[in-house]
Design an enzyme around this catalytic site. Sequence first.
Site, mmCIF file in Angstrom:
data_model
loop_
_atom_site.group_PDB
_atom_site.id
_atom_site.type_symbol
_atom_site.label_atom_id
_atom_site.label_comp_id
_atom_site.label_asym_id
_atom_site.label_seq_id
_atom_site.Cartn_x
_atom_site.Cartn_y
_atom_site.Cartn_z
ATOM 1 C CE LYS A 163 0.164 -4.716 2.955
ATOM 2 N NZ LYS A 163 -0.158 -6.077 2.396
ATOM 3 C CE1 TYR A 217 -3.346 -2.714 5.600
ATOM 4 C CE2 TYR A 217 -3.300 -0.361 5.106
ATOM 5 C CZ TYR A 217 -3.311 -1.681 4.675
ATOM 6 O OH TYR A 217 -3.285 -1.969 3.331
ATOM 7 C CB THR A 236 -0.900 -0.017 1.265
ATOM 8 O OG1 THR A 236 -1.445 1.276 1.476
ATOM 9 C CG2 THR A 236 -0.112 -0.377 2.515
ATOM 10 C CG ASP A 237 -1.197 4.987 -0.951
ATOM 11 O OD1 ASP A 237 -1.744 4.337 -0.042
ATOM 12 O OD2 ASP A 237 -1.803 5.873 -1.598
ATOM 13 C CD GLU A 238 -3.577 3.341 4.092
ATOM 14 O OE1 GLU A 238 -3.548 3.330 5.331
ATOM 15 O OE2 GLU A 238 -4.596 3.073 3.434
HETATM 16 P P1 NAD Z 1 -9.414 -7.539 2.092
HETATM 17 O O1 NAD Z 1 -9.398 -7.289 3.557
HETATM 18 O O2 NAD Z 1 -10.653 -7.282 1.300
HETATM 19 O O3 NAD Z 1 -9.004 -9.047 1.781
HETATM 20 C C1 NAD Z 1 -7.981 -9.704 2.467
HETATM 21 C C2 NAD Z 1 -8.151 -11.203 2.215
HETATM 22 O O4 NAD Z 1 -7.083 -11.873 2.887
HETATM 23 C C3 NAD Z 1 -9.455 -11.770 2.756
HETATM 24 O O5 NAD Z 1 -10.056 -12.608 1.791
HETATM 25 C C4 NAD Z 1 -9.028 -12.573 3.972
HETATM 26 O O6 NAD Z 1 -9.864 -13.688 4.241
HETATM 27 C C5 NAD Z 1 -7.634 -13.001 3.561
HETATM 28 N N1 NAD Z 1 -6.774 -13.320 4.715
HETATM 29 C C6 NAD Z 1 -6.615 -12.591 5.861
HETATM 30 N N2 NAD Z 1 -5.770 -13.230 6.683
HETATM 31 C C7 NAD Z 1 -5.371 -14.350 6.037
HETATM 32 C C8 NAD Z 1 -4.490 -15.405 6.370
HETATM 33 N N3 NAD Z 1 -3.871 -15.444 7.559
HETATM 34 N N4 NAD Z 1 -4.308 -16.397 5.470
HETATM 35 C C9 NAD Z 1 -4.943 -16.391 4.273
HETATM 36 N N5 NAD Z 1 -5.812 -15.430 3.918
HETATM 37 C C10 NAD Z 1 -6.008 -14.413 4.785
HETATM 38 O O7 NAD Z 1 -8.192 -6.687 1.514
HETATM 39 P P2 NAD Z 1 -7.995 -6.014 0.091
HETATM 40 O O8 NAD Z 1 -8.529 -4.646 0.132
HETATM 41 O O9 NAD Z 1 -8.435 -6.952 -0.956
HETATM 42 O O10 NAD Z 1 -6.412 -5.890 0.065
HETATM 43 C C11 NAD Z 1 -5.593 -6.933 -0.488
HETATM 44 C C12 NAD Z 1 -4.144 -6.525 -0.365
HETATM 45 O O11 NAD Z 1 -3.926 -5.295 -1.062
HETATM 46 C C13 NAD Z 1 -3.697 -6.279 1.086
HETATM 47 O O12 NAD Z 1 -2.392 -6.780 1.227
HETATM 48 C C14 NAD Z 1 -3.716 -4.763 1.223
HETATM 49 O O13 NAD Z 1 -2.772 -4.327 2.167
HETATM 50 C C15 NAD Z 1 -3.340 -4.342 -0.186
HETATM 51 N N6 NAD Z 1 -3.839 -3.017 -0.607
HETATM 52 C C16 NAD Z 1 -5.171 -2.704 -0.473
HETATM 53 C C17 NAD Z 1 -5.643 -1.473 -0.929
HETATM 54 C C18 NAD Z 1 -7.099 -1.090 -0.834
HETATM 55 O O14 NAD Z 1 -7.458 0.048 -1.164
HETATM 56 N N7 NAD Z 1 -7.999 -1.994 -0.452
HETATM 57 C C19 NAD Z 1 -4.746 -0.551 -1.496
HETATM 58 C C20 NAD Z 1 -3.395 -0.908 -1.616
HETATM 59 C C21 NAD Z 1 -2.956 -2.148 -1.183
HETATM 60 P P1 TYD Z 2 -10.847 3.856 4.067
HETATM 61 O O1 TYD Z 2 -11.791 3.446 2.976
HETATM 62 O O2 TYD Z 2 -10.987 3.224 5.409
HETATM 63 O O3 TYD Z 2 -9.375 3.687 3.491
HETATM 64 P P2 TYD Z 2 -7.944 4.171 4.121
HETATM 65 O O4 TYD Z 2 -8.115 4.549 5.535
HETATM 66 O O5 TYD Z 2 -7.115 2.944 3.949
HETATM 67 O O6 TYD Z 2 -7.502 5.320 3.250
HETATM 68 O O7 TYD Z 2 -10.989 5.425 4.255
HETATM 69 C C1 TYD Z 2 -10.790 6.316 3.168
HETATM 70 C C2 TYD Z 2 -10.849 7.717 3.721
HETATM 71 O O8 TYD Z 2 -12.183 7.971 4.174
HETATM 72 C C3 TYD Z 2 -9.965 7.918 4.950
HETATM 73 O O9 TYD Z 2 -9.429 9.240 4.921
HETATM 74 C C4 TYD Z 2 -10.921 7.768 6.123
HETATM 75 C C5 TYD Z 2 -12.229 8.286 5.564
HETATM 76 N N1 TYD Z 2 -13.463 7.668 6.124
HETATM 77 C C6 TYD Z 2 -14.506 8.499 6.568
HETATM 78 O O10 TYD Z 2 -14.425 9.740 6.525
HETATM 79 N N2 TYD Z 2 -15.626 7.888 7.082
HETATM 80 C C7 TYD Z 2 -15.757 6.537 7.163
HETATM 81 O O11 TYD Z 2 -16.801 6.051 7.677
HETATM 82 C C8 TYD Z 2 -14.682 5.709 6.683
HETATM 83 C C9 TYD Z 2 -14.787 4.211 6.742
HETATM 84 C C10 TYD Z 2 -13.566 6.318 6.160
#
Ligand code: NAD
Ligand code: TYD
Length: 351
Positions: A162, A158, A132-134
């Site tokens: 990561k 989080y 992630t960019d975070e």
């Molecule tokens: P998500 O929470 O929707 O999915 C995570 C999946 O991992 C779930 O299906 C869960 O059951 C599985 N999981 C959790 N623990 C596990 C374990 N111990 N063994 C096997 N499976 C396990 O997350 P996402 O949004 O799909 O993110 C996927 C990846 O991309 C993550 O690594 C996250 O850090 C990264 N990422 C997410 C975003 C975003 O905006 N969602 C952005 C950048 C990077």
């Molecule tokens: P989120 O979707 O949780 O992603 P991340 O924290 O990983 O960026 O949140 C996106 C942005 O929206 C973040 O700045 C937090 C804000 N947010 C709200 O303002 N209200 C909400 O109920 C949630 C879930 C997020």
Amino acid sequence: MILVTGGAGFIGANFVLDWCMTHSEPVLNLDKLTYAGNLQNLASLQGNARHVFVRGDFGDFNLISRLLAEYRPRAVVNFAAESHVDRSIHGPEDFIQTNIVGTFRLLEAVRAYWNGRDDADKSAFRFLHVSTDEVYGSLTPTEPAFTETNRYEPNSPYSASKAASDHIARAYHHTYGLPVLSTNCSNNYGPYHFPEKLIPLVIHNALAGKALPIYGDGRQIRDWLYVKDHCGAIREVLAHGRVGETYNVGGWNEKPNIEVVQTLCDILDRLRPRADGVSYRTQITFVKDRPGHDRRYAIDASKLERELGWRPAETFETGIEKTVRWYLENSDWVAGVTSGAYRDWVSKQYE
Ligand code: NAD
Ligand code: TYD
């Protein structure tokens, strides 16, 4: 075949679905099915012999070693993680165990498997770590977007977990020669997004007549990328990325949260107007800010474009319209996930 971890979650499921549409190569999909994992996401793959699903923990060294020996994948794409910042604030332990210890154990099993392969297989093998960019921390309004050389300054449990996993993956390349690739992506949105995250939560709450909670002043900025574009970038990096390199992935779409929520309200006003004719914007409610809330993320994805020719296909306007339409057309999916553990979470976080 390739092994995908976390392929029943939001991005992992989109990746597996797209892969099975565009590749003949089979996918072994390992997922623990935590609250965020959902087999409904993969329902369209039922009966597809190129998709093998195994429920299990990516940190279970023996299980992973057995699966690697049996299926002999040529690559691993690691999505599995705990992914929600607010949950990491309430309970960091799972994030440390899953994101740090889990990734470490997966890498250990992969390293042993990789060591046992012949030279040609070893050099063709890839371990792609999805991050992630975070990890780069928070930007001021005028700072340039994150590049791959930005310092790591994670601010939430989080992002810290990561960041640790990124460092471990990097070390496995540097020390053991494991062919690791890493991607650091901005905020994704699109189909199968669990409604604890901003965009699906707002769509769901709007339709349910509930408050649309905006943390703090709503001026925090995220750089939004349509999930299918993220999946395309991962395929590109897996196929052509330089081993040992990191690639930033982003949408060139910086938006303050309040604008994202207003846009969602406006699309819903057009596609599914409220019975009383009043705008969904009236449901917007400012609530207490997230502790340690990062102000701004922005990704400079020019390395990925320069080296691999990747650019997102969707603008925010086209992607968000597709997303709202998907949620309107898939109310059964939403109803399926907005039960049980999800309801417990909503009452803990917002009430
Ligand atoms: P998500 O929470 O929707 O999915 C995570 C999946 O991992 C779930 O299906 C869960 O059951 C599985 N999981 C959790 N623990 C596990 C374990 N111990 N063994 C096997 N499976 C396990 O997350 P996402 O949004 O799909 O993110 C996927 C990846 O991309 C993550 O690594 C996250 O850090 C990264 N990422 C997410 C975003 C975003 O905006 N969602 C952005 C950048 C990077
Ligand atoms: P989120 O979707 O949780 O992603 P991340 O924290 O990983 O960026 O949140 C996106 C942005 O929206 C973040 O700045 C937090 C804000 N947010 C709200 O303002 N209200 C909400 O109920 C949630 C879930 C997020």
